[in-house]
Each structure stands twice: as C-alpha cells, then as structure tokens.
Design a protein around this motif. Structure first.
Motif, short mmCIF file in Angstrom:
data_model
loop_
_atom_site.label_atom_id
_atom_site.label_comp_id
_atom_site.label_asym_id
_atom_site.label_seq_id
_atom_site.Cartn_x
_atom_site.Cartn_y
_atom_site.Cartn_z
N ARG A 407 -106.46 -58.86 75.55
CA ARG A 407 -105.27 -58.89 74.70
C ARG A 407 -105.49 -58.00 73.48
NH1 ARG A 407 -103.67 -64.98 73.46
NH2 ARG A 407 -102.23 -63.80 72.13
N ARG A 408 -104.41 -57.51 72.93
CA ARG A 408 -104.52 -56.68 71.73
C ARG A 408 -105.11 -57.50 70.60
NH1 ARG A 408 -100.27 -52.68 69.69
NH2 ARG A 408 -99.23 -54.55 68.97
N LYS A 410 -106.06 -58.70 66.94
CA LYS A 410 -105.35 -58.72 65.65
C LYS A 410 -106.27 -58.26 64.53
CE LYS A 410 -102.84 -62.36 64.65
NZ LYS A 410 -102.48 -63.73 64.18
N ALA A 439 -101.79 -49.31 65.00
CA ALA A 439 -100.78 -50.16 65.63
C ALA A 439 -100.61 -49.85 67.11
CB ALA A 439 -99.44 -50.02 64.91
N TYR A 442 -103.86 -52.06 68.38
CA TYR A 442 -104.15 -53.36 67.78
C TYR A 442 -102.87 -54.02 67.31
CZ TYR A 442 -109.03 -51.78 67.61
OH TYR A 442 -110.28 -51.32 67.94
N ASP A 443 -102.96 -55.33 67.11
CA ASP A 443 -101.86 -56.07 66.51
C ASP A 443 -102.02 -55.99 64.99
OD1 ASP A 443 -100.02 -57.84 65.54
OD2 ASP A 443 -100.73 -59.58 66.68
N THR A 444 -101.15 -55.18 64.36
CA THR A 444 -101.22 -55.00 62.90
C THR A 444 -100.01 -55.62 62.19
OG1 THR A 444 -100.11 -52.84 63.02
CG2 THR A 444 -102.52 -52.85 63.18
N SER A 445 -99.31 -56.49 62.90
CA SER A 445 -98.07 -57.05 62.34
C SER A 445 -98.31 -57.87 61.09
CB SER A 445 -97.36 -57.90 63.40
OG SER A 445 -98.21 -58.96 63.84
#
Length: 478
Positions: A407-408, A410, A439, A442-445
């Motif tokens: 999974r990506r 975080k 982004a 990776y999850d950069t939210s």
C-alpha cells in the motif's frame, strides 16, 4: 531492587539487570551486556554485584595464565576459600563456577573479549556448561560483558556457540541529548546543544574535565580550550584511543582515514574510497568494523533503497577528525587557541550543522505521537529528485507512518533543519515542492511540513507549518 542513588538515569538498564539478577529458577540463565567504554557499564555492574552479593570479575589484557590466576583469586575471595584457588585452564574454571552455590547474586565476567581473544575456546566452554546445567536443572545467573562492540556483537550471532542461550541482551548507549543536558547541569538549551555536539552523551567525559561545564554560551570557546583542546586533559587524546579499544582493529591508519572522510562530508562508499585512495571493495571490512564498534552509523535514504550513507556516530570522534587531526602537532604542543580560531568555520558547517539535523531526527523519534498525527513507523532523511528542474531536494527529517506492504505509505511529516538560519517562506516552498513530487508514490494528503531552527523563524510563516526551536527540542522528554 532500587537503583543506587549515585547512578544517573539508566533506569531501563538497571531495571533489566535487577530483574535478571533477582530471578531464581532451576535452569541456567545467560545475560550479555555490551557498550563502549566510558558509558558507565562497569559502574552499573559493580553496583549490581554489591547490591546482590554477586561475584564480579573484571578481566584485563593479560595472558591466559595470568587471567586464570586473577579469576581464581576473585573466585576464592568471593566464596571465602580457606586456601588459594588455582585453575590450570578455563575448562576447570568454568566448571567450578557452574558448580558453585550462586547464592543471591549473579556471576559477572566483565571485559569478556579480553579473555576470549587469548582463549578462543572459552565461549564454547561456557556453552557446554550452560547445556549441562540445563539438563541437571541447576540454576545460575551468568552475565558476560564487554566493551569491544564488534566482538560482543558476534557472541550471539550466526553459528556462535552461545547463540540461542541468552535470556538478556543489553546494549548501553550514550545518554540522549536531553539527558546529557541534565547530566552536565546546563540550563541554556543552546549551550547544551553545543556541548553535546563536542562530547555527546558519554558520561565519563564530564569526569575527564573535573565536572567543569561552560558557564554560558560566551564561555563556550574558552571551555573548549580548557578541556578538549587542553594537552593536560585526557579528553584531548580520547578520540585517538577509541579505535584501539576494539579488538578487531589492528592497523588503525586506514580506519582513521575512513572516519576523516566521513567527518568532512564524504558519506557514500564511493566518495569515501576516493578520499582514502582505495577501491570501494577494499574498504568494506573497515566500514563494517567501524559500524560494529559504534563509531559509524549507516543510514538508508528513506525514498531510495540501496543508497546508504555513512555518518560519524560519536561526536568526540567527529570533533577530533574535523578540528584536531590535521593540526595535531600544534594542538598537542599547547597552541589550541590558534587551532580553534582557524577551525571555527569547519566546526559550524561540518559538526554543528549535521549534528543539529540528527538531534532533530532524534526529537521526532521521542516526540508525542499527536505532534505528527500518529505514531511514526520510521524516521530518517532522504533525497527527492526534481527531474523537471534537474535538481534534488534534501529532506533532513522524514517521518513515515507504519504501513502494510503493498500500500502507498503515508508520509506524516517532511522537515528541514537549519542550525544557523532564520527559517521562512523559501524553506517551506522547498518542502511544498517535495511534497508534490512525492505524492506520485506516497500518501501525502496529511503530510505536515516542519521547520527546525537553532535561531528562529520569520514571523509570517503559515501557522499550519510546524516550527520546532531549541526550547521545543529540549522539552521533548520533560
């Protein structure tokens, strides 16, 4: 069993040693304690033996015959033998140890590598007696301890005789930077950081300078001259001795050259090899020994696997390599003031700057989880490639969340650390650019941008940006 009053901190270590010593069972128990010299290991072990009535034997560099005689004397004294005890070999000595009444306390053999170097069969003898005691349901608590980190690290590794026999494996490390501040009795966080950049968290170094701390930031330069650069103080030569204390180091010249290469910024294998004038394949063993000895630290780029960099792990060694080694003659002859004046720029760029970055990563490790949103899974540094601009963005403090494979991952935080710069919008823009580039993979939210500074921040920074100053760094564990 309460910790003796004279032991500063070391609560974790004392708790594990006390539990090991106090537990009485019908089978043999082995503990392995390691740590570089000057960290207070012997002080802890002697206090443990005194509190529990255990046998403490500190080995020295000696022949097998002399070591056996010294051990026999300690054995006889401990058990009140009516006549002088004599052992012809370690086979006899270890058999006698395992046959003796352990009483309340453990049997402690300190500096075990001195013994195993001249008596290579000793670990196998200990292993045999552990197995015999297990079959006979005979209880004994045995602690083997040592300062030669590469030797102690192999004691339980691979196909070593004692692998799988240990119930305790304890490694003593230098004090964390905030504990070192308390140990030196320094209130000012700026001054505490500068002292830590020179001597780190090794407790014995305070004794080396007669417990003298700098009185203020203005006194720091004079303190360096009175202590580290003073030919009359043992701290002057300490860094030169550290390598020789590891039993795997024979010819120290190349090791010092490797440390010098890393200390001045050559952090990759290729650049280190080029600096010392050797092939990359020629320095692999030396890098491994320095890592095992706790003098070098290998750090992986969190964004690019297979690209490790090397960094000097012991501040005093880095100080020696950057400030003292190239000008050893003037330093040793008492001209430290001139040497220090000519080295201040290198001290700031090659010692203080990188040390500040590492302290900021240490802060991220110990900070409360809510600071970054959740408990970090990994903390490090990394390089982000900006192909469109043909440049790279170095991220000093990367905080990654734990995540299942596939999974990506975080990114909790991206941070830049500057010891001597007021941090502002241009630093944040670099971090924003890196976040956009990352982004894709990776999850950069929810990534928090962070600025770490030793001098302060511009007043108009976005309040969403996390700002960490010296007071924040030193409040982490309070």
């Amino acid at each position: 069993m309460g910790k003796p009053e004279g032991i500063f901190a070391r609560d974790f270590e004392w708790d594990h040693l006390a539990r090991f010593a106090e537990l009485t069972v019908d089978y043999p128990r082995l503990g392995v304690v390691s740590g570089r010299r000057r960290l207070g290991k012997t002080y802890l072990l002697e206090a443990l033996a005194e509190r529990t009535g255990g046998l403490y034997f500190g080995a020295t560099e000696a022949t097998e015959t002399e070591s056996l005689a010294l051990f026999a004397a300690a054995f006889g004294d401990h058990f009140g033998a009516p006549a002088a005890v004599r052992f012809d070999n370690w086979d006899q000595a270890i058999q006698a140890l395992f046959a003796a009444d352990p009483g309340r306390g453990p049997f402690i053999i300190d500096e075990f590598p001195y013994l195993s170097r001249v008596s290579p069969a000793l670990p196998s003898i200990v292993q045999r007696e552990i197995d015999r005691a297990a079959s006979a349901h005979r209880g004994i608590n045995l602690l083997l301890c040592g300062s030669a980190m590469s030797v102690m690290g192999r004691l339980l590794a691979g196909d070593a005789p004692l692998r799988g026999r240990a119930n305790l494996e304890l490694v003593l490390r230098p004090f964390e930077y905030w504990l070192a501040r308390d140990f030196w009795g320094i209130d000012d966080p700026r001054l505490a950081f500068l002292v830590h950049a020179v001597v780190g968290g090794t407790p014995a170094y305070r004794r080396f300078v007669d417990n003298e701390s700098p009185r203020s930031v203005d006194d720091f330069d004079d303190w360096v001259l009175r202590t580290v650069l003073n030919p009359g103080r043992p701290l002057l030569r300490e860094a030169r001795y550290l390598l020789g204390e590891d039993l795997d180091v024979r010819d120290s010249a190349l090791y010092h050259s490797v440390l010098a290469a890393v200390a001045i910024g050559n952090s990759t294998r290729g650049r280190i090899a080029n600096y010392v004038g050797r092939k990359v394949t020629d320095i692999g063993h030396h890098l491994t020994v320095l890592e095992d000895s706790g003098l070098l630290h290998r750090r992986q780029d969190v964004f690019r696997s297979g690209r490790p960099t090397y960094h000097v792990a012991e501040p005093l060694v880095r100080f020696y390599q950057v400030v003292m080694r190239a000008q050893w003659g003037p330093v040793e002859s008492g001209r430290g003031k001139s040497v220090w004046a000519s080295s201040r720029a290198q001290f700031a760029s090659q010692i203080v700057g990188p040390h500040f970055e590492q302290v900021c990563r240490d802060f991220a490790l110990w900070a409360p989880p809510e600071l970054y949103g959740e408990l970090p899974g990994e903390i490090g540094a990394g390089v982000v490639s900006d192909h469109s601009r043909r440049t790279q963005i170095e991220i000093d403090v990367v905080v990654l969340a734990a995540g299942p494979p596939g999974r990506r991952r975080k990114i909790l935080s991206l941070g830049e650390a500057k010891w001597g710069e007021v941090m502002g919008r241009r630093h944040v823009e670099r971090l924003e650019r890196a976040r956009r580039l990352l982004a894709r993979d990776y999850d950069t939210s929810e990534t928090i941008l962070a600025c770490y500074s030793g001098v302060g921040f511009e007043p108009d920074l976005d309040p969403a940006v996390l700002t960490i100053g010296l007071d924040d760094l030193y409040a982490v564990a309070r």
